[in-house]
Scaffold this active site. Sequence first.
Site, mmCIF file in Angstrom:
data_model
loop_
_atom_site.group_PDB
_atom_site.id
_atom_site.type_symbol
_atom_site.label_atom_id
_atom_site.label_comp_id
_atom_site.label_asym_id
_atom_site.label_seq_id
_atom_site.Cartn_x
_atom_site.Cartn_y
_atom_site.Cartn_z
ATOM 1 N N ARG B 112 -34.850 -4.966 18.347
ATOM 2 C CA ARG B 112 -35.257 -3.703 18.970
ATOM 3 C C ARG B 112 -34.616 -2.518 18.235
ATOM 4 O O ARG B 112 -35.264 -1.492 18.020
ATOM 5 C CB ARG B 112 -34.881 -3.716 20.462
ATOM 6 N N LEU B 153 -25.922 10.285 11.605
ATOM 7 C CA LEU B 153 -25.299 11.353 12.399
ATOM 8 C C LEU B 153 -23.806 11.036 12.579
ATOM 9 O O LEU B 153 -22.943 11.839 12.215
ATOM 10 C CB LEU B 153 -25.987 11.476 13.771
ATOM 11 N N SER B 160 -18.522 10.336 19.497
ATOM 12 C CA SER B 160 -18.983 11.043 20.694
ATOM 13 C C SER B 160 -19.034 12.549 20.479
ATOM 14 O O SER B 160 -19.684 13.265 21.238
ATOM 15 C CB SER B 160 -18.059 10.727 21.878
ATOM 16 N N ILE B 185 -24.408 2.819 10.744
ATOM 17 C CA ILE B 185 -25.804 3.216 10.557
ATOM 18 C C ILE B 185 -26.694 1.975 10.494
ATOM 19 O O ILE B 185 -26.686 1.239 9.494
ATOM 20 C CB ILE B 185 -25.960 4.049 9.262
ATOM 21 N N THR B 186 -27.452 1.748 11.564
ATOM 22 C CA THR B 186 -28.404 0.635 11.603
ATOM 23 C C THR B 186 -29.404 0.774 10.459
ATOM 24 O O THR B 186 -29.900 1.880 10.220
ATOM 25 C CB THR B 186 -29.149 0.635 12.956
ATOM 26 N N ARG B 266 -32.717 6.797 23.199
ATOM 27 C CA ARG B 266 -32.093 6.376 24.460
ATOM 28 C C ARG B 266 -33.160 5.991 25.486
ATOM 29 O O ARG B 266 -32.963 5.081 26.284
ATOM 30 C CB ARG B 266 -31.232 7.510 25.025
ATOM 31 N N GLU B 386 -25.579 5.108 20.793
ATOM 32 C CA GLU B 386 -26.529 6.112 21.327
ATOM 33 C C GLU B 386 -25.948 6.785 22.566
ATOM 34 O O GLU B 386 -26.628 6.978 23.572
ATOM 35 C CB GLU B 386 -27.866 5.457 21.678
ATOM 36 N N PHE B 406 -16.335 17.689 28.782
ATOM 37 C CA PHE B 406 -16.056 17.134 27.443
ATOM 38 C C PHE B 406 -14.890 17.839 26.771
ATOM 39 O O PHE B 406 -14.172 17.243 25.999
ATOM 40 C CB PHE B 406 -17.274 17.293 26.525
#
Lengths: 246, 407
Positions: B112, B153, B160, B185-186, B266, B386, B406
């Site tokens: 996926r 990214l 985060s 990085i996938t 997401r 993600e 945050f």
Amino acid sequence: MKLLVCVSKTPETTAKIAFTDGDTQFDATGVQFIMNPYDEWYALVRALELKEAQGGSVTVINVGPASNDTIIRKALAIGADEAVRVDAEPSSSMFVAQQIAAYAKKEGFDAVFLGKETIDYNGSEVGAMVAELMEAPFVSYASHMEMDGDTATITRDIEGGSETVEVKAPFVLSAAKGLAEQRIANMRGIMMAKRKPLKVEAPVEADDLAVAVHYELPPKKGDVKLIDPEDMDELVRLLHEEAKAI
Amino acid sequence: MPDTGQAVNGTIEKRAREDKFQGHDYYAIDELLEDDHLIARDAVRTWVKQEVSPIIEEYAERAECPKHLYKGLAEIGAFGPNIPAEYGGGGMDEIAYGLIMQELERGDSGIRSMASVQGSLVMYPIWKYASEEQKRKYLPKLGNGDFIGCFGLTEPDHGSNPGGMVTNIKDDGDAYILNGAKMWITNSPVADIAVVWAKDEEGKIRGMVVEKDMPGFSAPEIHGKWSLRASITGELVFEDVRVPKANVFPEIRGLRGPLSCLSKARFGIAWGAIGAAMDCYDSALRYSLEREQFGRPIGGFQLTQKKLAEMITEITKAQLLAWRLGTLANKGKATPAQISMAKRNNVHMALEVAREARQIHGGMGITSEYPVMRHMMNLETVLTYEGTHDIHLLITGHDVTGLNAFQ
């Protein structure tokens, strides 16, 4: 070639089967339905292969209510050009065959393809009936077929081997394993299917010549019997008298 | 670059054992779906049973990426199904996209991920932010699998907090000079292109397409993962890479660009996690009816039933959440905070289901005879990539209080 493929709706293979109304009606509550695999994997795909190789068109036909549109759309997503649904309950093989034959005669198809049987009622009747009503040859259990002009050379499964026959179009063919390989609809095909025509036709007058009066589930499997390894006589007796295997 | 798609110890053959998975729809949610949703789900489920289930355990055990599946994913239309067809996507709606992700993750979270990244993190930003010329150049090839993409990214020191990134570009005439490094990085070691986010000289985040052959660009593989083992992960390293200005997204500035992509991904994960959970539940339910202890199936014992009943309850709730989110997304009304809630809830749900399913399987649950341990290990990643489980909680907290926790 102008090809007509009959697609039937059947319960999914793992569905729990039950009956209602004093065991005279199939209980569809909670049952998932699929396109009959023999129609989908073999009849439809072989028709599509012929169209791709030689040109022509593939129409799918189903006799049933509007809830059957999902499986009809799936056939369009896999590649059929257009579809027709005869808006009636498929109450018997003869009723369904009369609807299909009437449409096939009206539109003039070169061949009608369908699966060798549906995986629910296992009738294997509709194909032969359609052929008879169309006064066309019927070739059942086809596991291989080639077209040359208007002549089809069809190999069919017979007990312990195979038989190869030749027929001239128009003809009716029932498809067995081996005739083609399952195709999976892709997302583009699914979106294109939304724009393909799905005609709804009123049924022609037809009779149910045979009416189902009673259904029965097979007896539940009994417990496994364990026989002492030393007691061969008892094993032989049970295999002979109870299992009737020897 | 290591050729990890090749088997180290010979080729991997399909297993003969049948994948008996059945979908679970306790609240008849199928009645809320349209024909094309059902057909798409069925198609991907069939594909997964034929192509993924028979090989996935062995690829995961060997920590190898089944690279041949990229082409298969493209053929079924799993790359960018919700991107318009004229740009090489499928032109489908968001619920169809979600269901495709669900079925792929039912097979494996890594598979996926391969599709999520290609569709939501590479095709989506190019479709949304690139020039028309770039769209025509890249999108059709990404859609048909000729190109594999990745998304840069996250950095080694900025996960985060992506806004703190140090990767940067400097103006150099007709190009920018890109320097920096991206992490986790996938797809990166096998990718033909990378969508990279970097700060310009004004400190504004810009997006760009970097091609693998550009001098100074490398993508080493990350080894030693105990999760997503069938998915390939790497770094992106940029040493004075000249990126033509035509490759830089013309308009978009700031974190809004990459975050919009993450919202898309997401959303897919919120659906995907349901697939992993259903596979674990399905396996546990079947096992509990076959496995006998004390002379009867363990499914007849109260403690097993408690586990199974809670699993299907939580799966059903997650399905309703995903369906409603998909309905909102189709109207363009799903907010990033709503997507965060679904991603967080559904992934955590799936991980809990995997853990309970593992217990029902007993010792068998830790083996590759059953899919649950693999799903459980995969979901440990999905829980924090993600947007981590905690960060998504703070997004909800921020949304309901208006106060940012945050910083």
